[in-house]
Design a protein around this motif. Sequence first.
Motif, PDB file in Angstrom:
ATOM      1  N   UNK A  80      75.909  -6.556 -20.974  1.00 45.62           N
ATOM      2  CA  UNK A  80      77.355  -6.706 -21.095  1.00 45.62           C
ATOM      3  C   UNK A  80      77.732  -7.777 -22.124  1.00 45.62           C
ATOM      4  N   UNK A  81      76.805  -8.066 -23.020  1.00 51.45           N
ATOM      5  CA  UNK A  81      77.038  -9.028 -24.095  1.00 51.45           C
ATOM      6  C   UNK A  81      76.980  -8.303 -25.431  1.00 51.45           C
ATOM      7  N   UNK A  82      77.950  -8.569 -26.292  1.00 47.34           N
ATOM      8  CA  UNK A  82      77.976  -7.933 -27.604  1.00 47.34           C
ATOM      9  C   UNK A  82      79.389  -7.528 -27.988  1.00 47.34           C
ATOM     10  N   UNK A  83      79.495  -6.531 -28.865  1.00 44.72           N
ATOM     11  CA  UNK A  83      80.773  -6.017 -29.320  1.00 44.72           C
ATOM     12  C   UNK A  83      81.110  -4.763 -28.515  1.00 44.72           C
ATOM     13  N   UNK A  84      82.343  -4.715 -27.984  1.00 44.42           N
ATOM     14  CA  UNK A  84      82.765  -3.617 -27.117  1.00 44.42           C
ATOM     15  C   UNK A  84      84.034  -2.962 -27.662  1.00 44.42           C
ATOM     16  N   UNK A  85      84.122  -1.660 -27.438  1.00 41.31           N
ATOM     17  CA  UNK A  85      85.352  -0.922 -27.714  1.00 41.31           C
ATOM     18  C   UNK A  85      86.181  -0.915 -26.439  1.00 41.31           C
ATOM     19  N   UNK A  86      87.450  -1.306 -26.557  1.00 42.51           N
ATOM     20  CA  UNK A  86      88.354  -1.351 -25.400  1.00 42.51           C
ATOM     21  C   UNK A  86      89.409  -0.263 -25.534  1.00 42.51           C
ATOM     22  N   UNK A 109     102.870  -8.125 -17.895  1.00 41.96           N
ATOM     23  CA  UNK A 109     102.205  -6.861 -18.217  1.00 41.96           C
ATOM     24  C   UNK A 109     101.229  -6.511 -17.108  1.00 41.96           C
ATOM     25  N   UNK A 110     101.053  -5.217 -16.929  1.00 40.71           N
ATOM     26  CA  UNK A 110     100.143  -4.672 -15.924  1.00 40.71           C
ATOM     27  C   UNK A 110      99.528  -3.422 -16.527  1.00 40.71           C
ATOM     28  N   UNK A 111      98.231  -3.295 -16.418  1.00 36.13           N
ATOM     29  CA  UNK A 111      97.597  -2.116 -17.003  1.00 36.13           C
ATOM     30  C   UNK A 111      96.131  -2.004 -16.635  1.00 36.13           C
ATOM     31  N   UNK A 112      95.457  -1.080 -17.279  1.00 36.53           N
ATOM     32  CA  UNK A 112      94.050  -0.784 -16.995  1.00 36.53           C
ATOM     33  C   UNK A 112      93.275  -0.787 -18.306  1.00 36.53           C
ATOM     34  N   UNK A 113      92.058  -1.295 -18.279  1.00 39.56           N
ATOM     35  CA  UNK A 113      91.237  -1.164 -19.482  1.00 39.56           C
ATOM     36  C   UNK A 113      89.805  -0.767 -19.154  1.00 39.56           C
ATOM     37  N   UNK A 114      89.214  -0.055 -20.112  1.00 41.04           N
ATOM     38  CA  UNK A 114      87.799   0.329 -20.085  1.00 41.04           C
ATOM     39  C   UNK A 114      87.110  -0.373 -21.242  1.00 41.04           C
ATOM     40  N   UNK A 115      85.834  -0.736 -21.043  1.00 39.37           N
ATOM     41  CA  UNK A 115      85.036  -1.353 -22.112  1.00 39.37           C
ATOM     42  C   UNK A 115      83.741  -0.570 -22.287  1.00 39.37           C
ATOM     43  N   UNK A 116      83.437  -0.216 -23.532  1.00 35.85           N
ATOM     44  CA  UNK A 116      82.186   0.487 -23.866  1.00 35.85           C
ATOM     45  C   UNK A 116      81.474  -0.292 -24.964  1.00 35.85           C
ATOM     46  N   UNK A 117      80.204  -0.597 -24.727  1.00 28.17           N
ATOM     47  CA  UNK A 117      79.466  -1.415 -25.698  1.00 28.17           C
ATOM     48  C   UNK A 117      79.211  -0.642 -26.978  1.00 28.17           C
ATOM     49  N   UNK A 118      79.485  -1.313 -28.115  1.00 24.49           N
ATOM     50  CA  UNK A 118      79.196  -0.736 -29.428  1.00 24.49           C
ATOM     51  C   UNK A 118      77.856  -1.251 -29.960  1.00 24.49           C
ATOM     52  N   UNK A 119      77.670  -2.564 -29.856  1.00 28.82           N
ATOM     53  CA  UNK A 119      76.422  -3.159 -30.334  1.00 28.82           C
ATOM     54  C   UNK A 119      76.173  -4.482 -29.622  1.00 28.82           C
ATOM     55  N   UNK A 120      74.932  -4.917 -29.635  1.00 31.32           N
ATOM     56  CA  UNK A 120      74.589  -6.198 -29.027  1.00 31.32           C
ATOM     57  C   UNK A 120      74.662  -7.298 -30.086  1.00 31.32           C
ATOM     58  N   UNK A 166      81.418  -1.082 -12.882  1.00 29.96           N
ATOM     59  CA  UNK A 166      80.541  -1.233 -14.044  1.00 29.96           C
ATOM     60  C   UNK A 166      79.333  -0.318 -13.910  1.00 29.96           C
ATOM     61  N   UNK A 167      78.792   0.068 -15.052  1.00 33.03           N
ATOM     62  CA  UNK A 167      77.571   0.868 -15.103  1.00 33.03           C
ATOM     63  C   UNK A 167      76.510   0.021 -15.792  1.00 33.03           C
ATOM     64  N   UNK A 168      75.537  -0.471 -15.016  1.00 31.72           N
ATOM     65  CA  UNK A 168      74.528  -1.372 -15.547  1.00 31.72           C
ATOM     66  C   UNK A 168      73.537  -0.661 -16.458  1.00 31.72           C
ATOM     67  N   UNK A 169      73.447   0.652 -16.370  1.00 30.72           N
ATOM     68  CA  UNK A 169      72.574   1.405 -17.269  1.00 30.72           C
ATOM     69  C   UNK A 169      73.175   1.478 -18.671  1.00 30.72           C
ATOM     70  N   UNK A 170      74.497   1.659 -18.726  1.00 29.55           N
ATOM     71  CA  UNK A 170      75.179   1.887 -20.002  1.00 29.55           C
ATOM     72  C   UNK A 170      75.890   0.655 -20.531  1.00 29.55           C
ATOM     73  N   UNK A 171      76.075  -0.366 -19.684  1.00 31.93           N
ATOM     74  CA  UNK A 171      76.830  -1.531 -20.111  1.00 31.93           C
ATOM     75  C   UNK A 171      78.303  -1.232 -20.289  1.00 31.93           C
ATOM     76  N   UNK A 172      78.881  -0.457 -19.369  1.00 32.50           N
ATOM     77  CA  UNK A 172      80.291  -0.091 -19.469  1.00 32.50           C
ATOM     78  C   UNK A 172      81.078  -0.637 -18.275  1.00 32.50           C
TER      79      UNK A 172
END
Length: 278
Positions: free
Chosen positions: A163-169, A267-278, A243-249
């Motif tokens: 879960x460390x690196x650059x993520x797409x939100x 503000x109130x909302x929802x976000x998803x994070x997907x790892x792009x690179x470490x 979270x998905x520890x296999x995918x880092x999401x």
Amino acid sequence: MKAINSKEKEMKNYMNKLAPLLILLLLGACQENNIELYDGPSQIHFTETNSSVLVDESEPLVNIPVGVTKAVDVDRQFTVQVDTDESTAIEGVGFELLSPQITIKAGEVLGEVQVRCLYAGAEPNGQLLKMNLTAANDQSVADFQNAYYLELYKYCEFNQSEFIGIFHVTETDYWQNTYEYEVEATAGDDPYSIYVSGLWGVPEKVKIAFDRKEASCSIPAQYFFDDANYENAWIRSLEDGQYNACLGTIKNLVYFVYPEGSNQGWDLGTFDMTRISK
């Protein structure tokens, strides 16, 4: 024995006088709303329609409850069929259906479907198992909640480095506006947390904490940022994400931005994070 004082006696007398009036009011409400007991056929259905499970080496057993709309005086059998057109999980590889036949005993209204999840066939991205209820007599199956969707995800041990690196939100706010951008995640001050810079486009770091037992994550209440429009903004999560520890999401983490000490938010909302690179 506790002595009853005069005030307590007065209250008891008042409640005794009030009880018949309440009963009459309730009876009148039932008559006014024309409440009738169910008098249709006894039909089977799932009591819920979906769930998800993390599949680890213990190969968990999932019990899925079913019910009938009313009891009858004979035992009855129903069939559970795997919908192979919609399911991506394969029987014998990703799961075993342990109860293809369900018996609802005479006088009873509940039963269950049992599914064994298989670790060797589990996938980090998840697989879908769809099941349908059937019977020799179609009238015995309800036209509602007669299908069940079970999502199976491979379990991986939590590792902070995933879960460390650059993520797409992908962020969706209260007004259903969607935003996409990148953030950077660094190690937290313990092995089960990270700091994220760039949420909302704000450079300040936001701590996300992970709960390994529930495979969930949350934002503890914390200072967020200050500017001309949002003075002393704080942030916390209202609902945990998964979270998905296999995918880092991270998915479905519900955030709330608010002035310190207030329940009124900006503000109130929802976000998803997907790892792009470490």
